[in-house]
Motif scaffolding. Sequence first.
Motif, PDB file in Angstrom:
ATOM      1  N   MET A   1      -0.579  37.275  19.053  1.00  0.00           N
ATOM      2  CA  MET A   1       0.173  37.816  17.926  1.00  0.00           C
ATOM      3  C   MET A   1      -0.712  37.805  16.694  1.00  0.00           C
ATOM      4  N   GLY A   2      -1.127  38.976  16.278  1.00  0.00           N
ATOM      5  CA  GLY A   2      -1.842  39.121  15.023  1.00  0.00           C
ATOM      6  C   GLY A   2      -0.855  39.403  13.917  1.00  0.00           C
ATOM      7  N   SER A   3      -1.253  40.239  12.993  1.00  0.00           N
ATOM      8  CA  SER A   3      -0.384  40.612  11.873  1.00  0.00           C
ATOM      9  C   SER A   3      -1.084  41.699  11.077  1.00  0.00           C
TER      10      SER A   3
ATOM     11  N   ALA B   1      -4.522  25.297  12.730  1.00  0.00           N
ATOM     12  CA  ALA B   1      -4.254  24.622  14.013  1.00  0.00           C
ATOM     13  C   ALA B   1      -3.095  25.293  14.747  1.00  0.00           C
ATOM     14  N   ILE B   2      -2.040  25.642  14.011  1.00  0.00           N
ATOM     15  CA  ILE B   2      -0.860  26.234  14.672  1.00  0.00           C
ATOM     16  C   ILE B   2      -1.111  27.701  15.024  1.00  0.00           C
ATOM     17  N   ASN B   3      -1.744  28.432  14.115  1.00  0.00           N
ATOM     18  CA  ASN B   3      -1.849  29.886  14.319  1.00  0.00           C
ATOM     19  C   ASN B   3      -3.089  30.301  15.116  1.00  0.00           C
TER      20      ASN B   3
ATOM     21  N   ILE C   1       6.256  43.591   8.753  1.00  0.00           N
ATOM     22  CA  ILE C   1       7.261  42.562   8.456  1.00  0.00           C
ATOM     23  C   ILE C   1       8.486  42.711   9.372  1.00  0.00           C
ATOM     24  N   VAL C   2       8.929  41.560   9.905  1.00  0.00           N
ATOM     25  CA  VAL C   2      10.005  41.517  10.897  1.00  0.00           C
ATOM     26  C   VAL C   2      11.093  40.566  10.403  1.00  0.00           C
ATOM     27  N   ASP C   3      12.337  40.942  10.629  1.00  0.00           N
ATOM     28  CA  ASP C   3      13.474  40.148  10.162  1.00  0.00           C
ATOM     29  C   ASP C   3      13.708  38.945  11.085  1.00  0.00           C
ATOM     30  N   THR C   4      13.059  37.833  10.786  1.00  0.00           N
ATOM     31  CA  THR C   4      13.171  36.620  11.627  1.00  0.00           C
ATOM     32  C   THR C   4      13.325  35.400  10.718  1.00  0.00           C
ATOM     33  N   PRO C   5      13.624  34.227  11.316  1.00  0.00           N
ATOM     34  CA  PRO C   5      13.691  33.002  10.507  1.00  0.00           C
ATOM     35  C   PRO C   5      12.411  32.714   9.727  1.00  0.00           C
ATOM     36  N   LEU C   6      11.255  33.162  10.252  1.00  0.00           N
ATOM     37  CA  LEU C   6       9.978  32.940   9.541  1.00  0.00           C
ATOM     38  C   LEU C   6       9.988  33.594   8.161  1.00  0.00           C
ATOM     39  N   GLN C   7      10.569  34.779   8.071  1.00  0.00           N
ATOM     40  CA  GLN C   7      10.591  35.522   6.811  1.00  0.00           C
ATOM     41  C   GLN C   7      11.805  35.189   5.956  1.00  0.00           C
ATOM     42  N   ALA C   8      12.830  34.606   6.585  1.00  0.00           N
ATOM     43  CA  ALA C   8      14.118  34.422   5.898  1.00  0.00           C
ATOM     44  C   ALA C   8      13.999  33.784   4.508  1.00  0.00           C
TER      45      ALA C   8
ATOM     46  N   ALA D   1       9.189  30.315  21.459  1.00  0.00           N
ATOM     47  CA  ALA D   1      10.277  31.147  22.012  1.00  0.00           C
ATOM     48  C   ALA D   1      11.655  30.606  21.653  1.00  0.00           C
ATOM     49  N   GLY D   2      11.694  29.622  20.764  1.00  0.00           N
ATOM     50  CA  GLY D   2      12.990  29.073  20.348  1.00  0.00           C
ATOM     51  C   GLY D   2      13.689  29.933  19.319  1.00  0.00           C
ATOM     52  N   MET D   3      12.953  30.795  18.652  1.00  0.00           N
ATOM     53  CA  MET D   3      13.553  31.607  17.572  1.00  0.00           C
ATOM     54  C   MET D   3      12.836  32.938  17.466  1.00  0.00           C
ATOM     55  N   GLY D   4      13.360  33.783  16.606  1.00  0.00           N
ATOM     56  CA  GLY D   4      12.674  34.991  16.162  1.00  0.00           C
ATOM     57  C   GLY D   4      12.209  35.901  17.292  1.00  0.00           C
ATOM     58  N   ILE D   5      10.991  36.409  17.122  1.00  0.00           N
ATOM     59  CA  ILE D   5      10.429  37.366  18.080  1.00  0.00           C
ATOM     60  C   ILE D   5      10.291  36.714  19.461  1.00  0.00           C
ATOM     61  N   GLY D   6       9.889  35.440  19.480  1.00  0.00           N
ATOM     62  CA  GLY D   6       9.684  34.742  20.756  1.00  0.00           C
ATOM     63  C   GLY D   6      10.978  34.624  21.543  1.00  0.00           C
ATOM     64  N   ARG D   7      12.075  34.292  20.879  1.00  0.00           N
ATOM     65  CA  ARG D   7      13.357  34.208  21.580  1.00  0.00           C
ATOM     66  C   ARG D   7      13.756  35.580  22.122  1.00  0.00           C
TER      67      ARG D   7
ATOM     68  N   ALA E   1      -6.600  33.149  10.204  1.00  0.00           N
ATOM     69  CA  ALA E   1      -6.232  32.807  11.594  1.00  0.00           C
ATOM     70  C   ALA E   1      -5.938  34.081  12.377  1.00  0.00           C
ATOM     71  N   LYS E   2      -5.156  34.970  11.794  1.00  0.00           N
ATOM     72  CA  LYS E   2      -4.783  36.207  12.500  1.00  0.00           C
ATOM     73  C   LYS E   2      -6.019  37.092  12.712  1.00  0.00           C
ATOM     74  N   GLY E   3      -6.909  37.110  11.731  1.00  0.00           N
ATOM     75  CA  GLY E   3      -8.132  37.900  11.877  1.00  0.00           C
ATOM     76  C   GLY E   3      -9.002  37.369  13.015  1.00  0.00           C
TER      77      GLY E   3
HETATM   78  N1  LIG Z   1       8.212  37.854  11.124  1.00  0.00           N
HETATM   79  C1  LIG Z   1       7.209  38.581  10.660  1.00  0.00           C
HETATM   80  O1  LIG Z   1       7.354  39.306   9.644  1.00  0.00           O
HETATM   81  C2  LIG Z   1       5.879  38.576  11.342  1.00  0.00           C
HETATM   82  C3  LIG Z   1       4.893  39.518  10.929  1.00  0.00           C
HETATM   83  C4  LIG Z   1       3.641  39.505  11.542  1.00  0.00           C
HETATM   84  C5  LIG Z   1       3.364  38.584  12.544  1.00  0.00           C
HETATM   85  N2  LIG Z   1       4.317  37.685  12.906  1.00  0.00           N
HETATM   86  C6  LIG Z   1       3.954  36.703  13.927  1.00  0.00           C
HETATM   87  O2  LIG Z   1       4.898  36.722  14.985  1.00  0.00           O
HETATM   88  C7  LIG Z   1       4.987  35.414  15.555  1.00  0.00           C
HETATM   89  C8  LIG Z   1       6.449  35.011  15.626  1.00  0.00           C
HETATM   90  O3  LIG Z   1       6.973  35.031  14.321  1.00  0.00           O
HETATM   91  P1  LIG Z   1       8.528  34.891  14.020  1.00  0.00           P
HETATM   92  O4  LIG Z   1       8.757  35.668  12.775  1.00  0.00           O
HETATM   93  O5  LIG Z   1       9.342  35.177  15.227  1.00  0.00           O
HETATM   94  O6  LIG Z   1       8.600  33.328  13.668  1.00  0.00           O
HETATM   95  P2  LIG Z   1       9.875  32.326  13.604  1.00  0.00           P
HETATM   96  O7  LIG Z   1       9.554  31.318  12.555  1.00  0.00           O
HETATM   97  O8  LIG Z   1      11.110  33.093  13.462  1.00  0.00           O
HETATM   98  O9  LIG Z   1       9.816  31.626  15.026  1.00  0.00           O
HETATM   99  C9  LIG Z   1       8.673  30.900  15.370  1.00  0.00           C
HETATM  100  C10 LIG Z   1       8.970  29.885  16.452  1.00  0.00           C
HETATM  101  O10 LIG Z   1       7.762  29.141  16.651  1.00  0.00           O
HETATM  102  C11 LIG Z   1       8.088  27.756  16.717  1.00  0.00           C
HETATM  103  N3  LIG Z   1       6.947  26.962  16.275  1.00  0.00           N
HETATM  104  C12 LIG Z   1       6.477  26.831  15.005  1.00  0.00           C
HETATM  105  N4  LIG Z   1       5.462  25.962  14.985  1.00  0.00           N
HETATM  106  C13 LIG Z   1       5.271  25.545  16.266  1.00  0.00           C
HETATM  107  C14 LIG Z   1       4.385  24.642  16.860  1.00  0.00           C
HETATM  108  N5  LIG Z   1       3.479  23.965  16.146  1.00  0.00           N
HETATM  109  N6  LIG Z   1       4.458  24.432  18.203  1.00  0.00           N
HETATM  110  C15 LIG Z   1       5.383  25.102  18.940  1.00  0.00           C
HETATM  111  N7  LIG Z   1       6.268  25.964  18.414  1.00  0.00           N
HETATM  112  C16 LIG Z   1       6.217  26.190  17.101  1.00  0.00           C
HETATM  113  C17 LIG Z   1       9.285  27.599  15.795  1.00  0.00           C
HETATM  114  O11 LIG Z   1      10.027  26.415  16.093  1.00  0.00           O
HETATM  115  C18 LIG Z   1      10.062  28.892  16.075  1.00  0.00           C
HETATM  116  O12 LIG Z   1      10.953  28.718  17.156  1.00  0.00           O
HETATM  117  C19 LIG Z   1       4.108  34.518  14.685  1.00  0.00           C
HETATM  118  O13 LIG Z   1       2.854  34.365  15.282  1.00  0.00           O
HETATM  119  C20 LIG Z   1       3.991  35.293  13.393  1.00  0.00           C
HETATM  120  O14 LIG Z   1       2.818  34.975  12.685  1.00  0.00           O
HETATM  121  C21 LIG Z   1       5.558  37.659  12.343  1.00  0.00           C
END
Ligand SMILES: NC(=O)c1ccc[n+]([C@@H]2O[C@H](COP(=O)([O-])OP(=O)(O)OC[C@H]3O[C@@H](n4cnc5c(N)ncnc54)[C@H](O)[C@@H]3O)[C@@H](O)[C@H]2O)c1
Length: 253
Positions: free
Chosen positions: A143-145, A115-117, A191-198, A14-20, A162-164
């Motif tokens: 959160m799948g994809s 491990a993370i996903n 696809i979502v405009d977040t730091p993950l995709q940046a 929840a520090g960034m992107g969709i979670g925030r 992992a998502k599957g």
């Molecule tokens: N952005 C996309 O296009 C997209 C598409 C499909 C699914 N998703 C899924 O949505 C979710 C959120 O994606 P997003 O784009 O907001 O990502 P993001 O990279 O913008 O933000 C992810 C957050 O997770 C934290 N994080 C990463 N690894 C971690 C760990 N090991 N422990 C705790 N925190 C951790 C990061 O510090 C960051 O704050 C993910 O599960 C991603 O797979 C995203």
Amino acid sequence: MPRLAGKVTFITGAGMGIGREAATLFASEGARVAVADIDEKAAKDTVGLIERAGGEGVALTGDVAVEADVDRMVADAVRRFGALHVLYNNAGVLWKDRDRSVLETDGPWWDRVMAINLKSVFWVTKYGIPHLQRAGGGSVILMGSVSALVGFTRAQDAYTCAKGALISLTKSLAIQFAKDQVRCNIIHPGIVDTPLQAPYLTDELRREFSTGIPLGRIAKPREIASVALFLASDDSSFMTGAELVVDGGFTAG
Ligand SMILES: NC(=O)c1ccc[n+]([C@@H]2O[C@H](COP(=O)([O-])OP(=O)(O)OC[C@H]3O[C@@H](n4cnc5c(N)ncnc54)[C@H](O)[C@@H]3O)[C@@H](O)[C@H]2O)c1
């Protein structure tokens, strides 16, 4: 009446992107929010946003892939807010340079992505669901994809697997815990405009997406967070074991 009044929500990543976005949205709907992230500053910044808007949150730092970290973060959330009603398993990583086709991916990177996903959701649900049961019910969101639904020639095979697997876990948790009024559903974002995709969103790719996605653009984080809000709230009280595809029509084509 705010849609999450009286609820305590635990959101990973929840520090960034969709979670925030979800953290601030949930708080604006009356939830108290545990903001769990590996990045301490990012988690604190999210809580700052929540508090400046008059809400209540707590920043928890840890790696969701590590059992002891998740155990501690869940316990800290309960200690702070007294209960847990929503587990939003949002944290995830997409490492296109290291997670590629099975032919090109090294074992340690496969394991770390898994491990993370994926394993993170095992830890969060293992330690979190008993609190939802104690509270008389709750909502688990995964959160799948769209990556779990269709193949891509430019593959990220560990991410996809992992998502599957999370789809199967969603259904298993939904069936096991329905008796406790604990619901479990999964969101499949496109696809979502977040730091993950940046790092990957070049102008060329943006152009490609604007023609390949029926709605003609990529999503804003709010457009996924609002679906998570629906699943967290009683508006979805008769939904469990469901998959919600939020992809601008991409997989409908
Ligand atoms: N952005 C996309 O296009 C997209 C598409 C499909 C699914 N998703 C899924 O949505 C979710 C959120 O994606 P997003 O784009 O907001 O990502 P993001 O990279 O913008 O933000 C992810 C957050 O997770 C934290 N994080 C990463 N690894 C971690 C760990 N090991 N422990 C705790 N925190 C951790 C990061 O510090 C960051 O704050 C993910 O599960 C991603 O797979 C995203």
